[in-house]
Motif scaffolding. Structure first.
Motif, PDB file in Angstrom:
ATOM      1  N   MET A 274      -6.251 -56.000 -27.364  1.00 16.91           N
ATOM      2  CA  MET A 274      -7.025 -54.683 -27.235  1.00 16.91           C
ATOM      3  C   MET A 274      -6.166 -53.933 -26.832  1.00 16.91           C
ATOM      4  N   ARG A 275      -6.877 -52.296 -27.186  1.00 18.32           N
ATOM      5  CA  ARG A 275      -6.814 -51.117 -27.454  1.00 18.32           C
ATOM      6  C   ARG A 275      -6.483 -49.805 -27.101  1.00 18.32           C
ATOM      7  N   ALA A 276      -5.546 -49.164 -26.358  1.00 19.04           N
ATOM      8  CA  ALA A 276      -5.652 -47.708 -25.401  1.00 19.04           C
ATOM      9  C   ALA A 276      -5.117 -46.335 -26.116  1.00 19.04           C
ATOM     10  N   LEU A 277      -5.782 -45.864 -25.791  1.00 18.38           N
ATOM     11  CA  LEU A 277      -5.140 -44.457 -25.938  1.00 18.38           C
ATOM     12  C   LEU A 277      -4.715 -43.604 -24.697  1.00 18.38           C
ATOM     13  N   VAL A 278      -3.026 -43.050 -24.471  1.00 22.03           N
ATOM     14  CA  VAL A 278      -2.494 -43.298 -22.963  1.00 22.03           C
ATOM     15  C   VAL A 278      -3.091 -41.738 -23.428  1.00 22.03           C
ATOM     16  N   GLN A 279      -2.748 -41.240 -22.344  1.00 21.41           N
ATOM     17  CA  GLN A 279      -2.346 -39.988 -22.478  1.00 21.41           C
ATOM     18  C   GLN A 279      -1.928 -39.127 -21.144  1.00 21.41           C
ATOM     19  N   ARG A 280      -1.003 -38.468 -20.992  1.00 26.12           N
ATOM     20  CA  ARG A 280      -0.086 -37.599 -19.509  1.00 26.12           C
ATOM     21  C   ARG A 280      -1.155 -36.737 -19.383  1.00 26.12           C
ATOM     22  N   VAL A 281      -1.462 -36.811 -18.603  1.00 27.22           N
ATOM     23  CA  VAL A 281      -2.577 -35.542 -17.368  1.00 27.22           C
ATOM     24  C   VAL A 281      -2.109 -34.742 -16.025  1.00 27.22           C
ATOM     25  N   SER A 282      -1.882 -33.945 -16.003  1.00 28.69           N
ATOM     26  CA  SER A 282      -1.295 -33.141 -14.819  1.00 28.69           C
ATOM     27  C   SER A 282      -2.800 -33.316 -14.031  1.00 28.69           C
ATOM     28  N   GLU A 283      -4.217 -33.550 -14.152  1.00 28.61           N
ATOM     29  CA  GLU A 283      -5.291 -33.739 -13.227  1.00 28.61           C
ATOM     30  C   GLU A 283      -6.897 -34.606 -15.545  1.00 28.61           C
ATOM     31  N   ALA A 284      -7.936 -35.145 -14.269  1.00 32.68           N
ATOM     32  CA  ALA A 284      -8.590 -35.744 -15.370  1.00 32.68           C
ATOM     33  C   ALA A 284      -9.798 -35.966 -14.587  1.00 32.68           C
ATOM     34  N   ARG A 285     -10.971 -36.361 -14.954  1.00 32.75           N
ATOM     35  CA  ARG A 285     -11.884 -37.068 -14.317  1.00 32.75           C
ATOM     36  C   ARG A 285     -13.527 -36.838 -15.667  1.00 32.75           C
ATOM     37  N   VAL A 286     -14.104 -38.068 -14.457  1.00 32.38           N
ATOM     38  CA  VAL A 286     -15.020 -38.078 -15.232  1.00 32.38           C
ATOM     39  C   VAL A 286     -15.944 -38.073 -14.730  1.00 32.38           C
ATOM     40  N   THR A 287     -17.685 -37.505 -15.523  1.00 36.58           N
ATOM     41  CA  THR A 287     -18.420 -37.340 -14.753  1.00 36.58           C
ATOM     42  C   THR A 287     -19.586 -38.011 -15.833  1.00 36.58           C
ATOM     43  N   VAL A 288     -21.342 -38.307 -15.236  1.00 34.68           N
ATOM     44  CA  VAL A 288     -22.213 -38.930 -15.773  1.00 34.68           C
ATOM     45  C   VAL A 288     -22.866 -38.091 -14.805  1.00 34.68           C
ATOM     46  N   SER A 289     -24.307 -37.890 -15.764  1.00 35.41           N
ATOM     47  CA  SER A 289     -25.620 -37.242 -15.284  1.00 35.41           C
ATOM     48  C   SER A 289     -25.088 -35.992 -14.569  1.00 35.41           C
ATOM     49  N   GLY A 290     -23.782 -35.277 -14.596  1.00 34.32           N
ATOM     50  CA  GLY A 290     -23.496 -34.265 -13.548  1.00 34.32           C
ATOM     51  C   GLY A 290     -23.004 -34.144 -12.372  1.00 34.32           C
ATOM     52  N   ALA A 291     -22.974 -35.491 -11.628  1.00 36.29           N
ATOM     53  CA  ALA A 291     -21.926 -36.272 -10.750  1.00 36.29           C
ATOM     54  C   ALA A 291     -20.632 -36.781 -11.223  1.00 36.29           C
ATOM     55  N   VAL A 292     -19.516 -36.381 -10.517  1.00 33.39           N
ATOM     56  CA  VAL A 292     -17.680 -36.975 -10.837  1.00 33.39           C
ATOM     57  C   VAL A 292     -18.089 -37.805  -9.927  1.00 33.39           C
ATOM     58  N   ILE A 293     -17.610 -38.957 -10.819  1.00 29.24           N
ATOM     59  CA  ILE A 293     -17.456 -41.215 -10.652  1.00 29.24           C
ATOM     60  C   ILE A 293     -16.301 -40.794 -10.337  1.00 29.24           C
ATOM     61  N   GLY A 294     -15.739 -40.324 -11.221  1.00 27.13           N
ATOM     62  CA  GLY A 294     -13.167 -41.164 -10.931  1.00 27.13           C
ATOM     63  C   GLY A 294     -13.274 -39.357 -11.263  1.00 27.13           C
ATOM     64  N   GLU A 295     -11.915 -39.096 -10.696  1.00 23.78           N
ATOM     65  CA  GLU A 295     -10.927 -37.903 -10.882  1.00 23.78           C
ATOM     66  C   GLU A 295     -10.153 -38.494 -10.073  1.00 23.78           C
ATOM     67  N   ILE A 296      -8.460 -38.331 -11.263  1.00 26.47           N
ATOM     68  CA  ILE A 296      -7.434 -37.676 -10.243  1.00 26.47           C
ATOM     69  C   ILE A 296      -6.564 -36.722 -10.397  1.00 26.47           C
ATOM     70  N   GLY A 297      -5.141 -36.682  -9.819  1.00 28.16           N
ATOM     71  CA  GLY A 297      -4.452 -35.126 -10.109  1.00 28.16           C
ATOM     72  C   GLY A 297      -3.579 -35.909 -11.335  1.00 28.16           C
ATOM     73  N   PRO A 298      -2.312 -35.295 -11.148  1.00 30.40           N
ATOM     74  CA  PRO A 298      -1.093 -35.931 -12.211  1.00 30.40           C
ATOM     75  C   PRO A 298      -1.138 -37.360 -11.580  1.00 30.40           C
ATOM     76  N   GLY A 299      -1.458 -38.483 -14.033  1.00 31.58           N
ATOM     77  CA  GLY A 299      -0.976 -39.443 -13.769  1.00 31.58           C
ATOM     78  C   GLY A 299      -1.091 -39.967 -15.002  1.00 31.58           C
ATOM     79  N   LEU A 300      -1.608 -40.866 -15.538  1.00 28.61           N
ATOM     80  CA  LEU A 300      -2.604 -41.467 -17.278  1.00 28.61           C
ATOM     81  C   LEU A 300      -4.000 -41.386 -17.311  1.00 28.61           C
ATOM     82  N   MET A 301      -4.717 -40.825 -18.270  1.00 28.09           N
ATOM     83  CA  MET A 301      -5.804 -41.064 -18.914  1.00 28.09           C
ATOM     84  C   MET A 301      -5.647 -42.104 -19.889  1.00 28.09           C
ATOM     85  N   ILE A 302      -6.471 -42.946 -19.680  1.00 31.74           N
ATOM     86  CA  ILE A 302      -6.494 -44.174 -20.320  1.00 31.74           C
ATOM     87  C   ILE A 302      -7.385 -44.287 -20.838  1.00 31.74           C
ATOM     88  N   LEU A 303      -7.881 -44.394 -22.027  1.00 28.38           N
ATOM     89  CA  LEU A 303      -9.590 -45.007 -22.622  1.00 28.38           C
ATOM     90  C   LEU A 303      -9.024 -46.378 -23.311  1.00 28.38           C
TER      91      LEU A 303
END
Length: 145
Positions: free
Chosen positions: A1-30
């Motif tokens: 498996m492959r991953a791109l890991v980013q240390r973030v102060s916040e991150a979110r993902v939206t689908v069709s304009g609706a937020v379906i997932g979000e976090i504060g401080p932590g990791l954004m993992i693709l």
């Protein structure tokens, strides 16, 4: 498996304009499952990321893990991490797991990360997603099993 890991102060993902997932401080993992990957690779990668010491300690050194700082993780599937750009200008993706296997391993990876005690949010496998984040540092690390 492959991953791109980013240390973030916040991150979110939206689908069709609706937020379906979000976090504060932590990791954004693709994350991307590769052909031939199985549950063992997903679990190994999740355990490695959970212990990855990329958060600052009291002296400003990268000495703490996401678990240590009680951070969260936003896990988003991204098959384009399997891109082969060795020939021509159009990337090939034949090294990626099949969509069915990719989705199964993506979900297994997210569950394995959550089993490490990390609160997670996720994207939607196969969806057209908009991802936004504030990269802290910036710290971005490429990982694979």
């Amino acid at each position: 498996m492959r991953a791109l890991v980013q240390r973030v102060s916040e991150a979110r993902v939206t689908v069709s304009g609706a937020v379906i997932g979000e976090i504060g401080p932590g990791l954004m993992i693709l994350v991307c499952a590769m052909a031939g990957d199985g549950e063992a690779e997903a679990e190994k990668l999740a355990a490695k990321i959970a212990k990855l010491r990329i958060f600052r300690d009291d002296e400003g050194r990268m000495n703490r893990s996401v678990t240590d700082v009680k951070g969260a993780a936003l896990v988003v599937s991204q098959f384009t991490l399997a891109a082969d750009t060795s020939r021509g200008n159009r990337p090939g993706f034949s090294d990626a797991a099949s969509p069915e296997e990719g989705e199964r391993l993506y979900e297994h990876f997210a569950a394995a990360l959550q089993a490490q005690g990390i609160p997670i949010a996720t994207g939607r496998f196969g969806a057209d997603m908009a991802v936004s984040l504030v990269n802290d540092g910036p710290v971005t690390i490429w990982m694979e099993t």
